[in-house]
Design a protein around this motif. Sequence first.
Motif, PDB file in Angstrom:
ATOM      1  N   UNK A  59      59.454  47.671  53.160  1.00  0.00           N
ATOM      2  CA  UNK A  59      60.206  48.797  52.764  1.00  0.00           C
ATOM      3  C   UNK A  59      61.622  48.144  52.187  1.00  0.00           C
ATOM      4  N   UNK A  60      62.324  48.927  51.664  1.00  0.00           N
ATOM      5  CA  UNK A  60      63.690  48.352  50.976  1.00  0.00           C
ATOM      6  C   UNK A  60      63.523  48.549  49.325  1.00  0.00           C
ATOM      7  N   UNK A  61      64.488  47.953  48.829  1.00  0.00           N
ATOM      8  CA  UNK A  61      64.264  48.394  47.202  1.00  0.00           C
ATOM      9  C   UNK A  61      63.446  47.206  46.540  1.00  0.00           C
ATOM     10  N   UNK A  62      63.246  46.195  47.230  1.00  0.00           N
ATOM     11  CA  UNK A  62      62.366  45.261  46.432  1.00  0.00           C
ATOM     12  C   UNK A  62      60.698  45.527  47.075  1.00  0.00           C
ATOM     13  N   UNK A  63      60.398  46.366  47.847  1.00  0.00           N
ATOM     14  CA  UNK A  63      59.187  46.544  48.466  1.00  0.00           C
ATOM     15  C   UNK A  63      58.305  47.218  47.320  1.00  0.00           C
ATOM     16  N   UNK A  64      58.673  48.138  46.393  1.00  0.00           N
ATOM     17  CA  UNK A  64      57.615  48.777  45.614  1.00  0.00           C
ATOM     18  C   UNK A  64      56.939  47.737  44.459  1.00  0.00           C
ATOM     19  N   UNK A  65      57.674  46.902  43.943  1.00  0.00           N
ATOM     20  CA  UNK A  65      57.159  45.847  43.061  1.00  0.00           C
ATOM     21  C   UNK A  65      56.353  45.038  43.938  1.00  0.00           C
ATOM     22  N   UNK A  66      56.255  44.925  45.109  1.00  0.00           N
ATOM     23  CA  UNK A  66      55.445  44.228  45.772  1.00  0.00           C
ATOM     24  C   UNK A  66      54.096  44.682  46.179  1.00  0.00           C
ATOM     25  N   UNK A  67      53.786  45.811  45.905  1.00  0.00           N
ATOM     26  CA  UNK A  67      52.707  46.467  46.255  1.00  0.00           C
ATOM     27  C   UNK A  67      51.224  46.022  45.665  1.00  0.00           C
ATOM     28  N   UNK A  68      51.453  45.702  44.429  1.00  0.00           N
ATOM     29  CA  UNK A  68      50.190  45.022  43.640  1.00  0.00           C
ATOM     30  C   UNK A  68      49.671  43.797  44.400  1.00  0.00           C
ATOM     31  N   UNK A  69      50.684  43.219  44.753  1.00  0.00           N
ATOM     32  CA  UNK A  69      50.271  41.953  45.308  1.00  0.00           C
ATOM     33  C   UNK A  69      49.791  41.923  46.686  1.00  0.00           C
ATOM     34  N   UNK A  70      50.603  42.851  47.471  1.00  0.00           N
ATOM     35  CA  UNK A  70      50.119  43.073  49.027  1.00  0.00           C
ATOM     36  C   UNK A  70      49.209  44.146  49.132  1.00  0.00           C
TER      37      UNK A  70
END
Length: 237
Positions: free
Chosen positions: A171-182
């Motif tokens: 979570x947090x404002x950096x989480x969304x961009x990490x979805x495709x990798x995680x």
Amino acid sequence: MATILNIETATEVCSVNLARNGEVLVEKESLEGLNHSQMLTVFIRDIFEENNFDPAGLDAVAVSKGPGSYTGLRIGVSVAKGLCYALGIPLIAVGTLDVLGKYTAVHSEQYLSRSVDAANALFCPMIDARRMEVYTALYNARGEKIEPVSAKIINENAFSDYLDRHPVLFFGNGAEKCKPALTHANALFSGPLKASARFMIKLTEEKYNKTDCEDVAYFEPFYLKNFIATVPKNKII
């Protein structure tokens, strides 16, 4: 019964509240982007004036110390230190990731579905940095930090050792961009997307009661990484 002014400017959110005995009395918040230099002192003035609150009644000022935006952190810490100097009161500083991680872990029922084993879950706040990099740390279900704050480049192998054994909430404002990798089945995306001064209250109250304060003269934000200034390639003179 402490009255504390909490200031959060480490990310794109400019957030201030006045809290007493761990409860919010009044709050001002802007989610419109990095406009802290315009909004922060106005919010503080309005909180005092609209509520007929005499700043002399403050017991401490608390600030989110980072990591996060260089400019946002400098503004928040400068204003907090100025108030502490003028009023002769303590300065309290709390880690931005600690605030997000502990708040979310303690309030996990708001963010985890009933099918998730909350006691076995881990909590991973992410603050957006450049490209696929985030500032992050890892917390257990009691809000205890089990991985230190770091700048991490996220790829498909990130947090794999933990994801094999635990559900991990990102979570947090950096989480969304990490979805495709995680893409691991145990990778969950929920929790607060934005930082807020309201998440600071429990930690700042605890620090005040322990007299865990900063040296107002020498305290600096926790930038984590050195600031690198760049010049646009197509700069026109």
